[in-house]
Design a protein around this motif. Structure first.
Motif, mmCIF file in Angstrom:
data_model
loop_
_atom_site.group_PDB
_atom_site.id
_atom_site.type_symbol
_atom_site.label_atom_id
_atom_site.label_comp_id
_atom_site.label_asym_id
_atom_site.label_seq_id
_atom_site.Cartn_x
_atom_site.Cartn_y
_atom_site.Cartn_z
ATOM 1 N N PHE A 130 7.032 4.320 -2.091
ATOM 2 C CA PHE A 130 8.360 4.524 -1.517
ATOM 3 C C PHE A 130 9.324 5.212 -2.473
ATOM 4 O O PHE A 130 10.265 5.877 -2.041
ATOM 5 C CB PHE A 130 8.938 3.182 -1.044
ATOM 6 N N ASP A 131 9.102 5.049 -3.790
ATOM 7 C CA ASP A 131 10.024 5.664 -4.742
ATOM 8 C C ASP A 131 9.887 7.185 -4.812
ATOM 9 O O ASP A 131 10.652 7.853 -5.505
ATOM 10 C CB ASP A 131 9.869 5.049 -6.131
ATOM 11 N N GLN A 132 8.918 7.742 -4.083
ATOM 12 C CA GLN A 132 8.753 9.196 -4.048
ATOM 13 C C GLN A 132 9.494 9.843 -2.875
ATOM 14 O O GLN A 132 9.474 11.059 -2.747
ATOM 15 C CB GLN A 132 7.270 9.556 -3.980
ATOM 16 N N ILE A 133 10.123 9.027 -2.047
ATOM 17 C CA ILE A 133 10.864 9.587 -0.916
ATOM 18 C C ILE A 133 12.327 9.148 -0.977
ATOM 19 O O ILE A 133 12.657 8.151 -1.634
ATOM 20 C CB ILE A 133 10.238 9.182 0.438
ATOM 21 N N SER A 134 13.184 9.911 -0.309
ATOM 22 C CA SER A 134 14.625 9.632 -0.361
ATOM 23 C C SER A 134 15.052 8.601 0.667
ATOM 24 O O SER A 134 15.998 7.844 0.435
ATOM 25 C CB SER A 134 15.405 10.927 -0.130
ATOM 26 N N ALA A 158 0.818 -1.220 0.000
ATOM 27 C CA ALA A 158 0.000 0.000 0.000
ATOM 28 C C ALA A 158 0.848 1.265 0.000
ATOM 29 O O ALA A 158 0.368 2.345 -0.355
ATOM 30 C CB ALA A 158 -0.936 0.004 1.209
ATOM 31 N N GLY A 159 2.116 1.175 0.423
ATOM 32 C CA GLY A 159 2.946 2.366 0.544
ATOM 33 C C GLY A 159 2.635 3.111 1.830
ATOM 34 O O GLY A 159 2.358 2.508 2.863
ATOM 35 N N ILE A 160 2.648 4.431 1.747
ATOM 36 C CA ILE A 160 2.360 5.279 2.902
ATOM 37 C C ILE A 160 0.930 5.782 2.762
ATOM 38 O O ILE A 160 0.552 6.334 1.724
ATOM 39 C CB ILE A 160 3.354 6.451 2.960
ATOM 40 N N LEU A 219 1.185 17.535 -1.500
ATOM 41 C CA LEU A 219 1.609 18.891 -1.859
ATOM 42 C C LEU A 219 2.938 19.236 -1.200
ATOM 43 O O LEU A 219 3.777 19.936 -1.789
ATOM 44 C CB LEU A 219 0.530 19.908 -1.460
ATOM 45 N N MET A 220 3.144 18.763 0.002
ATOM 46 C CA MET A 220 4.420 18.973 0.682
ATOM 47 C C MET A 220 5.555 18.241 -0.038
ATOM 48 O O MET A 220 6.660 18.768 -0.182
ATOM 49 C CB MET A 220 4.319 18.524 2.147
ATOM 50 N N ILE A 221 5.286 17.023 -0.480
ATOM 51 C CA ILE A 221 6.281 16.265 -1.246
ATOM 52 C C ILE A 221 6.653 17.010 -2.526
ATOM 53 O O ILE A 221 7.828 17.137 -2.884
ATOM 54 C CB ILE A 221 5.761 14.847 -1.564
ATOM 55 N N GLU A 222 5.640 17.521 -3.226
ATOM 56 C CA GLU A 222 5.869 18.242 -4.479
ATOM 57 C C GLU A 222 6.658 19.531 -4.257
ATOM 58 O O GLU A 222 7.413 19.967 -5.139
ATOM 59 C CB GLU A 222 4.529 18.565 -5.138
ATOM 60 N N ALA A 223 6.517 20.130 -3.071
ATOM 61 C CA ALA A 223 7.191 21.403 -2.788
ATOM 62 C C ALA A 223 8.652 21.224 -2.395
ATOM 63 O O ALA A 223 9.404 22.202 -2.351
ATOM 64 C CB ALA A 223 6.445 22.139 -1.676
ATOM 65 N N ALA A 224 9.076 20.000 -2.125
ATOM 66 C CA ALA A 224 10.410 19.758 -1.562
ATOM 67 C C ALA A 224 11.359 19.110 -2.565
ATOM 68 O O ALA A 224 10.946 18.304 -3.406
ATOM 69 C CB ALA A 224 10.290 18.875 -0.326
ATOM 70 N N GLU A 225 12.639 19.473 -2.444
ATOM 71 C CA GLU A 225 13.677 18.826 -3.243
ATOM 72 C C GLU A 225 13.825 17.364 -2.838
ATOM 73 O O GLU A 225 13.974 16.487 -3.685
ATOM 74 C CB GLU A 225 15.013 19.553 -3.045
ATOM 75 N N THR A 226 13.807 17.110 -1.542
ATOM 76 C CA THR A 226 13.911 15.740 -1.043
ATOM 77 C C THR A 226 12.922 15.543 0.104
ATOM 78 O O THR A 226 12.606 16.482 0.838
ATOM 79 C CB THR A 226 15.327 15.408 -0.522
ATOM 80 N N THR A 227 12.459 14.307 0.250
ATOM 81 C CA THR A 227 11.517 13.952 1.316
ATOM 82 C C THR A 227 12.066 12.786 2.114
ATOM 83 O O THR A 227 12.490 11.773 1.548
ATOM 84 C CB THR A 227 10.142 13.571 0.729
ATOM 85 N N TRP A 228 12.042 12.937 3.439
ATOM 86 C CA TRP A 228 12.442 11.859 4.340
ATOM 87 C C TRP A 228 11.244 11.469 5.202
ATOM 88 O O TRP A 228 10.591 12.332 5.776
ATOM 89 C CB TRP A 228 13.602 12.300 5.229
ATOM 90 N N LEU A 229 10.980 10.192 5.260
ATOM 91 C CA LEU A 229 9.940 9.655 6.133
ATOM 92 C C LEU A 229 10.509 9.475 7.531
ATOM 93 O O LEU A 229 11.560 8.845 7.701
ATOM 94 C CB LEU A 229 9.442 8.318 5.590
ATOM 95 N N VAL A 230 9.851 10.041 8.536
ATOM 96 C CA VAL A 230 10.273 9.874 9.936
ATOM 97 C C VAL A 230 9.091 9.277 10.705
ATOM 98 O O VAL A 230 8.073 9.916 10.919
ATOM 99 C CB VAL A 230 10.742 11.211 10.559
ATOM 100 N N ALA A 231 9.244 8.025 11.122
ATOM 101 C CA ALA A 231 8.135 7.333 11.788
ATOM 102 C C ALA A 231 8.667 6.166 12.593
ATOM 103 O O ALA A 231 9.626 5.504 12.178
ATOM 104 C CB ALA A 231 7.125 6.840 10.748
ATOM 105 N N GLU A 270 14.981 -5.392 4.589
ATOM 106 C CA GLU A 270 15.392 -5.932 3.289
ATOM 107 C C GLU A 270 14.425 -5.511 2.187
ATOM 108 O O GLU A 270 14.844 -5.104 1.098
ATOM 109 C CB GLU A 270 15.465 -7.460 3.361
ATOM 110 N N GLN A 271 13.128 -5.582 2.475
ATOM 111 C CA GLN A 271 12.136 -5.188 1.478
ATOM 112 C C GLN A 271 12.258 -3.706 1.128
ATOM 113 O O GLN A 271 12.261 -3.326 -0.040
ATOM 114 C CB GLN A 271 10.730 -5.474 2.008
ATOM 115 N N LEU A 272 12.381 -2.879 2.151
ATOM 116 C CA LEU A 272 12.442 -1.432 1.934
ATOM 117 C C LEU A 272 13.718 -0.989 1.258
ATOM 118 O O LEU A 272 13.724 -0.018 0.498
ATOM 119 C CB LEU A 272 12.297 -0.703 3.282
#
Length: 249
Positions: free
Chosen positions: A222-226, A179-181, A194-206, A240-242
């Motif tokens: 997942f391919d939309q985040i760094s 499902a992704g995020i 919209l936040m992802i589109e506004a940023a050069e890079t995106t990091w998931l923190v969770a 391993e999957q990620l």
């Protein structure tokens, strides 16, 4: 062994442990891995489990919105450690977006001692945390989501469409390999997109408790985040999957 008998044993194993592995079941039931895969496919079609890479897990209910007071008391130490690990990625002079959430709030608390950084957020708790800091802080505007502290709506959208930043630190309600995020509402997902589109890079923190969970609305793949900064509760199999998609810290 009759297929129904074998599938009953598979379900007994998954109910005891919450998950099963194909190779282990193959050895225990003395059948080929392909036979176990076929069993898992059938059991998934029956709605009894969800297949994963190399095995299966029990289906879980969709994650719904959680009040701030509840989220704040969960996995506090993990969130603080994630924030500490994230801090070095933010350099002086950068402009960043902090997503609404308690993990990003911990990051804001650490950032409050810094100076030459611009922070944009849709979270009034984060903005309040930075009230006495020397940072430049922008609030997106919008309607307040009571009991949560997030801002949303057309004003929020308009603001985010008009900016460009160095980094976005994305919080998550739910993370799952297929499902992704995901998040509880279309509105929450749109704001994160919209936040992802506004940023050069995106990091998931969770924290790792968000993994193997699904919510109603898709945020991104997942391919939309760094990368993904999380705690050590994530399993080796999940890592391993990620790792095929993103950097994991």
């Amino acid at each position: 062994m009759h297929p129904n008998k074998r599938r009953d044993l598979v379900m007994k194993a998954i109910q005891e442990d919450g998950k099963v592995e194909i190779n282990k079941l193959s050895d225990e039931l003395n059948v080929s891995p392909m036979t176990i895969r076929r069993d898992l496919v059938q059991l998934e079609e029956d709605g009894k489990l969800i297949r994963t890479h190399g095995g299966a897990v029990l289906p879980k209910p969709l994650i719904t919105e959680t009040p701030f007071s509840t989220k704040e008391s969960r996995h506090t130490e993990q969130k603080k450690l994630i924030a500490k690990k994230t801090l070095p990625f933010i350099k002086d002079g950068q402009t960043i977006i902090l997503d609404s959430g308690t993990t990003t709030l911990e990051l804001a608390r650490l950032l409050s001692a810094r100076k030459d950084i611009t922070v944009i957020t849709n979270d009034i708790k984060i903005a309040a945390e930075l009230l006495d800091s020397q940072l430049k802080v922008f609030i997106t505007g919008g309607e307040l989501q009571t009991n949560v502290g997030a801002l949303y709506g057309p004003q929020t959208h308009q603001f985010l469409k008009s900016i460009h930043v160095d980094m976005f630190f994305l919080g998550a309600h739910a993370i799952e390999m297929e499902a992704g995020i995901t998040s509880p509402t279309f509105e929450k997902s749109l704001i994160k997109q919209l936040m992802i589109e506004a940023a050069e890079t995106t990091w998931l923190v969770a924290d790792s408790s968000k993994f193997d969970q699904k919510a109603f609305s898709k945020v991104c793949d997942f391919d939309q985040i760094s990368g993904f900064i999380t705690d050590e509760g994530i399993s080796d199999d999940q890592k391993e999957q990620l790792s095929h998609y993103i950097k994991i810290i």
